[in-house]
Design an enzyme around this catalytic site. Structure first.
Site, mmCIF file in Angstrom:
data_model
loop_
_atom_site.group_PDB
_atom_site.id
_atom_site.type_symbol
_atom_site.label_atom_id
_atom_site.label_comp_id
_atom_site.label_asym_id
_atom_site.label_seq_id
_atom_site.Cartn_x
_atom_site.Cartn_y
_atom_site.Cartn_z
ATOM 1 N N HIS A 166 0.848 -1.199 0.000
ATOM 2 C CA HIS A 166 0.000 0.000 0.000
ATOM 3 C C HIS A 166 0.885 1.251 0.000
ATOM 4 O O HIS A 166 1.869 1.318 0.743
ATOM 5 C CB HIS A 166 -0.899 -0.018 1.249
ATOM 6 C CG HIS A 166 -1.810 1.161 1.315
ATOM 7 N ND1 HIS A 166 -2.963 1.249 0.558
ATOM 8 C CD2 HIS A 166 -1.730 2.317 2.022
ATOM 9 C CE1 HIS A 166 -3.553 2.406 0.800
ATOM 10 N NE2 HIS A 166 -2.821 3.065 1.689
ATOM 11 N N ASP A 171 -6.679 -2.391 4.113
ATOM 12 C CA ASP A 171 -5.412 -1.750 4.463
ATOM 13 C C ASP A 171 -5.136 -1.757 5.963
ATOM 14 O O ASP A 171 -4.696 -0.757 6.555
ATOM 15 C CB ASP A 171 -5.343 -0.319 3.897
ATOM 16 C CG ASP A 171 -5.414 -0.310 2.384
ATOM 17 O OD1 ASP A 171 -4.920 -1.274 1.769
ATOM 18 O OD2 ASP A 171 -5.985 0.640 1.813
HETATM 19 C C1 GRF Z 1 1.197 0.396 -5.858
HETATM 20 O O1 GRF Z 1 1.428 1.738 -5.559
HETATM 21 C C2 GRF Z 1 0.607 -0.308 -4.666
HETATM 22 O O2 GRF Z 1 1.010 0.218 -3.458
HETATM 23 C C3 GRF Z 1 -0.857 -0.073 -4.846
HETATM 24 O O3 GRF Z 1 -1.052 -0.185 -6.242
HETATM 25 C C4 GRF Z 1 0.130 0.228 -6.904
HETATM 26 C C5 GRF Z 1 0.488 -0.846 -7.897
HETATM 27 O O4 GRF Z 1 1.512 -0.443 -8.760
HETATM 28 N N1 GRF Z 1 -1.637 -0.992 -4.067
HETATM 29 P P1 GRF Z 1 2.133 -1.446 -9.813
HETATM 30 O O5 GRF Z 1 0.962 -1.973 -10.662
HETATM 31 O O6 GRF Z 1 2.807 -2.557 -9.089
HETATM 32 O O7 GRF Z 1 3.075 -0.638 -10.633
#
Ligand code: GRF
Length: 304
Positions: A218, A254
């Site tokens: 997160h 979360d």
């Molecule tokens: C990340 O920022 C994660 O924290 C959130 O979704 C985003 C996913 O990014 N839950 P990616 O697809 O891995 O680039």
């Protein structure tokens, strides 16, 4: 100024800098726009003061720790209170930088991982890379996306990782989607499941199938800024420090046991994009580490 006390570092390879106690050593300005490190809270320890003795201390660090010195060159070190610095712990926090292992991990056991993603999949790729370089003793067995247009699919193809789409729109309820996820991951015999940017709320069906084995990433320092707009919320709140959290998943969105966090400063003029980019870079570091920590917690990997 009293005589400097020797710095007591419980584990030199893991610790580089700490802020603690009344005579704090603070970083003035931005230590490193990529992030301050991982606030794994351990026993706080005191840095020597005044600041010139810190450089002696730096010279005495092990080679591994010296890698960190490079990162400090952007920042100017100062001593005393500094209004531009926000220490969320009020001086009680020891900020540590757990380095990735200097050598690839050699262990008989390789974890079998399942990954869930909805978006670009950069965290998924970071996990695969950590497995390929041996910094995580694991293998990604299966990627599942809920969105046929997820960039993660392309990455899986390029990386040679089996992938499939379970389109959430084709399921009557969240439980049904989660049942399908569980069935696929069980068939792939995965030990742990990582939600690497999974933009659906999960149910007990998935959580109970992988107790203590379901990890989420997160983009905030939880418990601050839960939900889908964490980076925007952090900017709107005007905080000077945010970051990312890898944690075990519980029913409440979360929430759940924090495994690893990394703090990232908010810079003047930051947009959602620029901040998100720096947070992502930290996510890519902490996510593989969190898998290792979660696996050790439940005895899937040795503690060593
Ligand atoms: C990340 O920022 C994660 O924290 C959130 O979704 C985003 C996913 O990014 N839950 P990616 O697809 O891995 O680039």
């Amino acid at each position: 100024m009293g005589a400097a006390q020797p710095l007591q570092i419980p584990d030199k390879s893991q610790a580089a800098v700490a802020m603690a106690g009344p005579s704090q050593l603070l970083f003035r300005g931005h230590l490193n726009p990529e992030g301050y490190g991982f606030p794994l809270i351990r026993k706080p320890f005191q840095l020597p003061a005044p600041v010139d003795q810190v450089s002696e201390f730096l010279e005495g660090l092990s080679e591994e720790s010296l890698v960190l010195e490079d990162r400090w060159q952007d920042g100017e070190m100062g001593h005393g209170q500094d209004s531009t610095f926000s220490d969320p712990s009020g001086g009680e926090l020891a900020v540590q930088w757990p380095l990735p292992p200097a050598q690839p991990i050699t262990t008989e056991r390789r974890l079998r991982l399942g990954v869930m993603a909805s978006g670009s999949g950069s965290n998924f790729e970071a996990l695969v890379q950590a497995c390929q370089t041996g910094h995580l003793s694991a293998e990604v067995e299966l990627l599942i996306v809920n969105n046929p247009n997820a960039g993660a699919l392309e990455r899986a193809k390029r990386l040679g990782i089996p992938s499939l789409v379970l389109d959430h729109r084709l399921y009557g309820s969240r439980q049904e989607l989660d049942q399908a996820l569980v069935a696929r991951f069980k068939a792939a015999q995965v030990d742990l499941v990582v939600m690497a940017g999974w933009m659906r709320i999960v149910t007990d069906t998935l959580i109970q199938a992988y107790p203590e084995r379901l990890i989420n990433i997160h983009p905030s320092l939880l418990p601050s800024f839960r939900g889908a707009k964490a980076i925007r919320q952090a900017l709107e709140a005007g905080v000077t420090l945010t970051g990312c959290t890898a944690h075990l998943v519980e029913l409440e969105v979360d929430s759940g046991q924090v495994l690893v966090q990394a703090a990232v400063p908010v810079l003047t003029g930051d947009s959602e994009e620029s901040l998100s980019e720096r947070i992502h870079r930290q996510e890519h570091r902490i996510l593989p580490l969190s898998v290792q920590i979660a696996a050790k917690r439940i005895g899937l990997l040795d503690q060593g």
